[in-house]
Design a protein around this motif. Structure first.
Motif, PDB file in Angstrom:
ATOM      1  N   SER A 168       8.138  55.521   7.864  1.00  0.00           N
ATOM      2  CA  SER A 168       6.861  55.389   7.160  1.00  0.00           C
ATOM      3  C   SER A 168       5.783  54.672   7.972  1.00  0.00           C
ATOM      4  N   HIS A 169       6.046  54.393   9.251  1.00  0.00           N
ATOM      5  CA  HIS A 169       5.007  53.718  10.032  1.00  0.00           C
ATOM      6  C   HIS A 169       5.091  54.125  11.500  1.00  0.00           C
ATOM      7  N   LEU A 170       4.348  55.181  11.833  1.00  0.00           N
ATOM      8  CA  LEU A 170       4.314  55.627  13.225  1.00  0.00           C
ATOM      9  C   LEU A 170       2.872  55.828  13.671  1.00  0.00           C
ATOM     10  N   HIS A 171       2.676  55.779  14.987  1.00  0.00           N
ATOM     11  CA  HIS A 171       1.369  56.088  15.578  1.00  0.00           C
ATOM     12  C   HIS A 171       1.584  57.111  16.679  1.00  0.00           C
ATOM     13  N   TYR A 172       0.645  58.048  16.759  1.00  0.00           N
ATOM     14  CA  TYR A 172       0.656  59.023  17.857  1.00  0.00           C
ATOM     15  C   TYR A 172      -0.781  59.122  18.356  1.00  0.00           C
ATOM     16  N   GLY A 174      -5.273  54.926   7.089  1.00  0.00           N
ATOM     17  CA  GLY A 174      -4.859  53.698   7.742  1.00  0.00           C
ATOM     18  C   GLY A 174      -4.388  53.962   9.163  1.00  0.00           C
ATOM     19  N   GLU A 175      -3.889  53.070   9.801  1.00  0.00           N
ATOM     20  CA  GLU A 175      -3.628  51.692   9.419  1.00  0.00           C
ATOM     21  C   GLU A 175      -4.895  50.862   9.612  1.00  0.00           C
ATOM     22  N   LEU A 176      -5.257  50.065   8.617  1.00  0.00           N
ATOM     23  CA  LEU A 176      -6.421  49.199   8.712  1.00  0.00           C
ATOM     24  C   LEU A 176      -5.964  47.799   9.082  1.00  0.00           C
ATOM     25  N   ALA A 231       1.707  46.831   5.549  1.00  0.00           N
ATOM     26  CA  ALA A 231       2.460  47.021   6.793  1.00  0.00           C
ATOM     27  C   ALA A 231       3.159  45.736   7.224  1.00  0.00           C
ATOM     28  N   HIS A 232       4.358  45.877   7.710  1.00  0.00           N
ATOM     29  CA  HIS A 232       5.153  44.778   8.289  1.00  0.00           C
ATOM     30  C   HIS A 232       5.421  43.640   7.282  1.00  0.00           C
ATOM     31  N   ALA A 233       5.417  43.970   5.987  1.00  0.00           N
ATOM     32  CA  ALA A 233       5.575  42.949   4.933  1.00  0.00           C
ATOM     33  C   ALA A 233       4.484  41.874   5.048  1.00  0.00           C
ATOM     34  N   VAL A 245       9.458  52.469  12.275  1.00  0.00           N
ATOM     35  CA  VAL A 245       9.628  51.914  13.626  1.00  0.00           C
ATOM     36  C   VAL A 245       8.341  51.262  14.125  1.00  0.00           C
ATOM     37  N   ASP A 246       7.192  51.845  13.819  1.00  0.00           N
ATOM     38  CA  ASP A 246       5.884  51.434  14.335  1.00  0.00           C
ATOM     39  C   ASP A 246       5.796  51.626  15.853  1.00  0.00           C
ATOM     40  N   THR A 247       5.416  52.829  16.244  1.00  0.00           N
ATOM     41  CA  THR A 247       5.239  53.127  17.680  1.00  0.00           C
ATOM     42  C   THR A 247       3.822  52.718  18.083  1.00  0.00           C
TER      43      THR A 247
HETATM   44 ZN    ZN Z   1       1.123  50.097  13.149  1.00  0.00          ZN
END
Ligand code: ZN
Length: 283
Positions: free
Chosen positions: A26-30, A115-117, A167-169, A224-226
């Motif tokens: 639920s948290h990736l960046h490309y 997002g992500e803001l 994001a990230h708690a 994962v948050d790339t």
């Molecule tokens: Zn992120």
């Protein structure tokens, strides 16, 4: 605790033999830098290798993500980024050109979230921020927020029903604090990307986090948050780390955190899938 420690060790020892639980990242960046190394096909290959069924991904600028989405629209949830270049990250709260840009992008109709803001408490009164909240509410899209607790308070003052993924708690990921925010705001979900070391120091799930997941099983998601290309290179290892601590939770809760909660939020399971998909409810 001892019993859980023992279970954790067993999971570590036998994790390679376990059947992979379907996972929703639920948290990736490309982004532009990633696209230089990994074309969309390679990203899909990485997801396949780690048995990732669905992925929510944002990107700066959005053009690369758009290509990735169109390659696999059934499993990529494209999250509309508010940054058009890497410097926007620190200045977007004052950027008046942002709203017309987002409005134009949203008309494509395929965006699954915004997002992500990245936002600090001191910027929470920004007009641009409140306009983005209004836009997300109008389009009924979840907002992915990387910010301080006061930002979440401000957001729910403006839009009490808005779906938010913190994001990230949050910036202060203490189980007590997270718990009080989950109690206060029923439409708040938490993604625990990049918090593996806190959740499971040395691979063994921590008691407080365990209790938090058991208490609010329908509010957490994994990712994962790339945030950099290096992270894409380490993708399969990062997924293994998540799977290891997830497997120390009761089965039903594993399913919710690994897949069910995100599937519900993005309306992708057969139960929640709308016939008309995402649309602007004002039209
Ligand atoms: Zn992120």
């Amino acid at each position: 605790m001892l019993f859980r420690y023992f279970c954790g060790l067993l999971v570590l020892m036998f994790s390679l033999t376990l059947t992979a639980q379907p996972l929703f990242d639920s948290h990736l960046h490309y982004s532009a830098e990633d696209a230089k190394t990994f074309n969309p096909q390679k990203i899909i290959h990485l997801l396949d290798n780690s048995a990732i069924s669905y992925a929510a991904i944002s990107g700066t600028p959005s053009v690369h993500l758009s290509k990735l989405y169109h390659l696999a629209p059934e499993r990529i949830m494209p999250i509309l980024g508010v940054y058009r270049n890497s410097t926007d990250k620190s200045s977007w709260t004052n950027d008046k050109t942002l709203i017309p840009y987002l409005e134009k992008e949203l008309k494509h109709g395929y965006w699954a979230g915004i997002g992500e803001l990245h936002i600090f408490a001191r910027d929470r009164h920004s007009k641009v921020f409140s306009n983005i909240i209004t836009l997300a509410s109008r389009w009924q899209l979840p907002l992915l927020i990387h910010g301080d607790p006061a930002v979440i308070d401000k957001l729910y003052e403006i839009a009490p029903k808005q779906a938010v993924i913190w994001a990230h708690a949050g910036t202060f990921p203490y189980p007590d604090l997270v718990s009080s925010y989950l109690r206060r705001y029923p439409n708040l979900s938490i993604d625990v990307s990049m918090r593996d070391e806190r959740i499971a120091p040395n691979g063994i799930i921590n008691d407080e986090w365990y209790e938090l997941f058991i208490t609010y099983p329908d509010r957490f998601m994994v990712g994962v948050d790339t945030y950099s290309t290096t992270r894409w290179h380490a993708y399969s290892t990062a997924v293994r780390t998540i799977r290891n601590w997830l497997a120390q939770l009761p089965n039903e809760i594993v399913q919710q955190l690994a897949f069910g909660n995100a599937a519900k939020l993005y309306k992708i399971s057969p139960i929640f899938k709308g016939e008309e998909g995402i649309k602007d409810v004002t039209q």
